[in-house]
Design a protein around this motif. Structure first.
Motif, PDB file in Angstrom:
ATOM      1  N   HIS A 133       0.947  -1.195   0.342  1.00 27.47           N
ATOM      2  CA  HIS A 133      -0.270   0.178   0.140  1.00 27.47           C
ATOM      3  C   HIS A 133       0.934   1.126  -0.103  1.00 27.47           C
ATOM      4  O   HIS A 133       2.293   1.195   0.708  1.00 27.47           O
ATOM      5  N   ALA A 134       0.419   2.905  -0.228  1.00 26.00           N
ATOM      6  CA  ALA A 134       0.942   3.029  -1.055  1.00 26.00           C
ATOM      7  C   ALA A 134       0.280   4.839  -0.623  1.00 26.00           C
ATOM      8  O   ALA A 134      -0.577   4.198  -0.374  1.00 26.00           O
ATOM      9  N   ASP A 135       0.623   5.721  -0.682  1.00 23.66           N
ATOM     10  CA  ASP A 135      -0.456   7.462  -0.608  1.00 23.66           C
ATOM     11  C   ASP A 135      -1.024   7.427  -1.286  1.00 23.66           C
ATOM     12  O   ASP A 135       0.005   8.020  -3.013  1.00 23.66           O
ATOM     13  N   PRO A 136      -2.204   7.624  -1.659  1.00 25.48           N
ATOM     14  CA  PRO A 136      -2.600   7.752  -3.024  1.00 25.48           C
ATOM     15  C   PRO A 136      -2.295   8.770  -3.641  1.00 25.48           C
ATOM     16  O   PRO A 136      -2.456   9.875  -4.892  1.00 25.48           O
ATOM     17  N   LEU A 137      -2.261  10.420  -2.962  1.00 24.97           N
ATOM     18  CA  LEU A 137      -1.371  11.168  -3.536  1.00 24.97           C
ATOM     19  C   LEU A 137      -0.687  11.955  -3.215  1.00 24.97           C
ATOM     20  O   LEU A 137      -0.100  13.257  -3.519  1.00 24.97           O
ATOM     21  N   ALA A 138       0.446  10.488  -3.561  1.00 21.21           N
ATOM     22  CA  ALA A 138       1.916  10.683  -4.315  1.00 21.21           C
ATOM     23  C   ALA A 138       1.680  10.803  -5.146  1.00 21.21           C
ATOM     24  O   ALA A 138       0.980  11.428  -6.157  1.00 21.21           O
ATOM     25  N   PRO A 139       3.099  11.698  -5.772  1.00 13.83           N
ATOM     26  CA  PRO A 139       3.336  12.741  -7.038  1.00 13.83           C
ATOM     27  C   PRO A 139       2.113  11.605  -8.152  1.00 13.83           C
ATOM     28  O   PRO A 139       2.575  10.836  -8.302  1.00 13.83           O
ATOM     29  N   ALA A 140       1.555  12.179  -9.231  1.00 10.04           N
ATOM     30  CA  ALA A 140       1.758  11.328  -9.715  1.00 10.04           C
ATOM     31  C   ALA A 140       1.772  10.727 -11.316  1.00 10.04           C
ATOM     32  O   ALA A 140       2.544  11.199 -11.612  1.00 10.04           O
ATOM     33  N   GLY A 141       2.079   9.648 -11.556  1.00  6.73           N
ATOM     34  CA  GLY A 141       2.376   8.995 -12.281  1.00  6.73           C
ATOM     35  C   GLY A 141       3.091   7.862 -11.161  1.00  6.73           C
ATOM     36  O   GLY A 141       3.394   6.800 -11.861  1.00  6.73           O
ATOM     37  N   THR A 142       3.445   8.021  -9.696  1.00  9.46           N
ATOM     38  CA  THR A 142       4.572   7.029  -9.232  1.00  9.46           C
ATOM     39  C   THR A 142       2.989   5.946  -8.873  1.00  9.46           C
ATOM     40  O   THR A 142       4.060   5.062  -8.536  1.00  9.46           O
ATOM     41  N   VAL A 143       2.318   6.090  -8.631  1.00  6.27           N
ATOM     42  CA  VAL A 143       1.404   4.545  -7.891  1.00  6.27           C
ATOM     43  C   VAL A 143       0.865   4.536  -8.609  1.00  6.27           C
ATOM     44  O   VAL A 143       0.115   4.856  -9.616  1.00  6.27           O
ATOM     45  N   ASP A 144      -0.274   2.930  -8.407  1.00  3.14           N
ATOM     46  CA  ASP A 144      -1.380   2.916  -8.811  1.00  3.14           C
ATOM     47  C   ASP A 144      -2.300   2.937  -8.001  1.00  3.14           C
ATOM     48  O   ASP A 144      -2.093   2.830  -7.310  1.00  3.14           O
ATOM     49  N   LEU A 145      -3.748   3.846  -8.629  1.00  2.00           N
ATOM     50  CA  LEU A 145      -4.610   3.893  -8.441  1.00  2.00           C
ATOM     51  C   LEU A 145      -6.054   3.207  -8.562  1.00  2.00           C
ATOM     52  O   LEU A 145      -6.157   3.155 -10.200  1.00  2.00           O
ATOM     53  N   THR A 146      -6.444   3.125  -7.790  1.00  2.00           N
ATOM     54  CA  THR A 146      -7.383   2.712  -7.630  1.00  2.00           C
ATOM     55  C   THR A 146      -8.955   2.805  -6.601  1.00  2.00           C
ATOM     56  O   THR A 146      -8.323   3.311  -5.680  1.00  2.00           O
ATOM     57  N   ALA A 147     -10.214   2.186  -6.791  1.00  2.00           N
ATOM     58  CA  ALA A 147     -11.424   2.420  -6.194  1.00  2.00           C
ATOM     59  C   ALA A 147     -12.395   1.120  -6.405  1.00  2.00           C
ATOM     60  O   ALA A 147     -12.512   0.673  -7.505  1.00  2.00           O
ATOM     61  N   HIS A 148     -12.673   0.960  -5.327  1.00  2.00           N
ATOM     62  CA  HIS A 148     -13.889  -0.659  -5.101  1.00  2.00           C
ATOM     63  C   HIS A 148     -14.980   0.245  -6.058  1.00  2.00           C
ATOM     64  O   HIS A 148     -15.310   0.855  -6.580  1.00  2.00           O
ATOM     65  N   VAL A 149     -14.940  -0.945  -7.191  1.00  3.00           N
ATOM     66  CA  VAL A 149     -16.752  -0.920  -8.238  1.00  3.00           C
ATOM     67  C   VAL A 149     -17.691  -1.249  -7.190  1.00  3.00           C
ATOM     68  O   VAL A 149     -18.266  -2.341  -6.458  1.00  3.00           O
ATOM     69  N   LEU A 150     -18.842  -0.236  -7.360  1.00  4.44           N
ATOM     70  CA  LEU A 150     -19.667  -0.478  -7.555  1.00  4.44           C
ATOM     71  C   LEU A 150     -20.857  -0.965  -7.973  1.00  4.44           C
ATOM     72  O   LEU A 150     -21.951  -0.102  -8.527  1.00  4.44           O
ATOM     73  N   PHE A 151     -21.459  -2.578  -8.019  1.00  2.00           N
ATOM     74  CA  PHE A 151     -21.852  -3.161  -8.625  1.00  2.00           C
ATOM     75  C   PHE A 151     -23.529  -2.487  -9.365  1.00  2.00           C
ATOM     76  O   PHE A 151     -23.448  -2.901  -9.733  1.00  2.00           O
ATOM     77  N   GLY A 152     -24.045  -2.068  -7.457  1.00  2.00           N
ATOM     78  CA  GLY A 152     -25.210  -2.306  -8.329  1.00  2.00           C
ATOM     79  C   GLY A 152     -25.665  -1.208  -8.429  1.00  2.00           C
ATOM     80  O   GLY A 152     -26.539  -1.092  -8.994  1.00  2.00           O
ATOM     81  N   PRO A 153     -25.086  -0.161  -7.780  1.00  2.00           N
ATOM     82  CA  PRO A 153     -25.013   1.062  -9.274  1.00  2.00           C
ATOM     83  C   PRO A 153     -25.091   0.884 -10.366  1.00  2.00           C
ATOM     84  O   PRO A 153     -25.975   1.862 -11.231  1.00  2.00           O
ATOM     85  N   LEU A 154     -24.571   0.094 -10.739  1.00  5.10           N
ATOM     86  CA  LEU A 154     -23.896   0.235 -11.971  1.00  5.10           C
ATOM     87  C   LEU A 154     -25.104  -1.094 -12.762  1.00  5.10           C
ATOM     88  O   LEU A 154     -25.577  -0.668 -14.266  1.00  5.10           O
ATOM     89  N   ALA A 155     -25.454  -1.776 -12.152  1.00  7.18           N
ATOM     90  CA  ALA A 155     -26.214  -3.143 -12.519  1.00  7.18           C
ATOM     91  C   ALA A 155     -27.504  -1.724 -13.110  1.00  7.18           C
ATOM     92  O   ALA A 155     -28.120  -2.114 -13.936  1.00  7.18           O
ATOM     93  N   ALA A 156     -27.889  -0.830 -12.068  1.00  5.25           N
ATOM     94  CA  ALA A 156     -29.335  -0.618 -12.688  1.00  5.25           C
ATOM     95  C   ALA A 156     -29.019   0.653 -13.018  1.00  5.25           C
ATOM     96  O   ALA A 156     -30.046   1.097 -14.292  1.00  5.25           O
TER      97      ALA A 156
END
Length: 329
Positions: A228-251
């Motif tokens: 794990h790393a700092d999400p606000l590290a300099p742009a491009g230096t770490v992999d940024l992701t977030a959980h997918v909220l499947f219920g709203p996408l299905a709707a």
């Protein structure tokens, strides 16, 4: 001050343009890199779905965010061996914005046509795969303050809050300090593919990690060197992701009139597709690698590993029967 989704889009683009993210020497490992049976299962799933579609020829086979091309190379190897009719009918299209990754994909998939986005895909029936694609799309974050939603922005390496108009889907009764996430980009992709499937035929399969329904909470995370790393590290230096909220996408997909199946836990889906049988066959062919092959497949299906956290959502033409793997849902 920069809106979080704008920062995330910029950071993700810079990351994939300049780093080698995959495998032991990178920052993370995805399912196709863990087990070749994963891509083979998805390729055979596409072949079975193509049969249910009436065997259209030609048919587009599309992958969104193909990484190093591992998944698709495994999928094509399986369909060429088991489903030669589908292999002859398919036309391969890859949606990839990184020139560096396109070059890697071209080494394995020289027959492909590349696109910067789904908008330039040619018309016609299509089978679309998106493995760990949605989690990298940018999100907005909102926090409950004084009975209203404020939005989080990025400034000077940290978060700041400012009044903003929140999406109407956010709950009005959330407690003070609650955080909610919303990905406009993910909803736009799902809505566009749902409309395409309804009007032109086919199916789209999304595999990613996140909850089956909408939940409150912060899921933005960064990875570097498999930690794990700092999400606000300099742009491009770490992999940024977030959980997918499947219920709203299905709707969102249902609102476009498409058939929606799932979300299912990925482990259950892959077991229904026979991934452990495929892995056992591979292990018998390569006994020296048997332990590695079987443990990789087990990692994908085990609830305590990836099998429960990861989900599978399918959009298909409303006249198609439930696709393979979703029959009992």
């Amino acid at each position: 001050m920069e809106r979080l989704d704008h920062y995330m889009a910029r950071a993700v683009a810079a990351y994939y343009a300049g780093r080698e993210p995959f495998g032991a020497g990178g920052d993370f490992t995805t399912a196709p890199e863990i087990s070749q049976a994963f891509g083979e299962c998805l390729g055979l799933w596409c072949a079975v779905t193509w049969e249910a579609m009436g065997r259209p020829d030609p048919v587009l086979l599309v992958e969104l965010g193909p990484g190093r091309g591992t998944l698709m190379a495994d999928a094509l190897r399986a369909v060429r061996e088991v489903a030669p009719g589908f292999a002859a009918a398919l036309r391969l299209h890859l949606v990839e914005t990184s020139p560096r990754l396109r070059a890697l994909q071209a080494e394995r998939l020289p027959e492909a046509t590349w696109h910067d986005g789904i908008g330039t895909l040619p018309p016609g029936p299509a089978l679309i795969l998106a493995n760990e694609f949605l989690d990298a799309l940018p999100i907005r974050q909102f926090i409950r303050r004084g009975g209203a939603w404020a939005e989080r922005f990025v400034a000077d390496g940290g978060f700041v809050e400012a009044p903003a108009e929140a999406p109407p889907s956010l709950p009005a009764d959330a407690p003070e300090g609650a955080i909610a996430e919303h990905s406009e980009a993910s909803h736009a992709v799902v809505a566009a593919l749902a409309r395409r499937v309804v009007t032109q035929g086919g199916a789209a399969l999304f595999l990613d990690y996140g909850p089956a329904e909408a939940v409150l909470g912060e899921s933005l995370q960064a990875m570097a060197a498999h930690g794990h790393a700092d999400p606000l590290a300099p742009a491009g230096t770490v992999d940024l992701t977030a959980h997918v909220l499947f219920g709203p996408l299905a709707a969102t997909a249902r609102a476009a009139g498409v058939g929606v199946h799932g979300p299912l836990p990925m482990g259950l889906f892959l077991q229904r597709l026979g991934i452990m049988t495929l892995a056992a066959l591979q292990a018998r062919r390569a006994p020296r690698l048997a332990g590695h092959i079987l443990s990789g497949a087990e990692r994908l299906v085990a609830p305590e590993a990836m099998g429960r956290l990861f989900k599978v959502l399918c959009l298909c033409h409303p006249r198609l029967p439930p696709p393979q793997g979703f029959e009992a849902t």
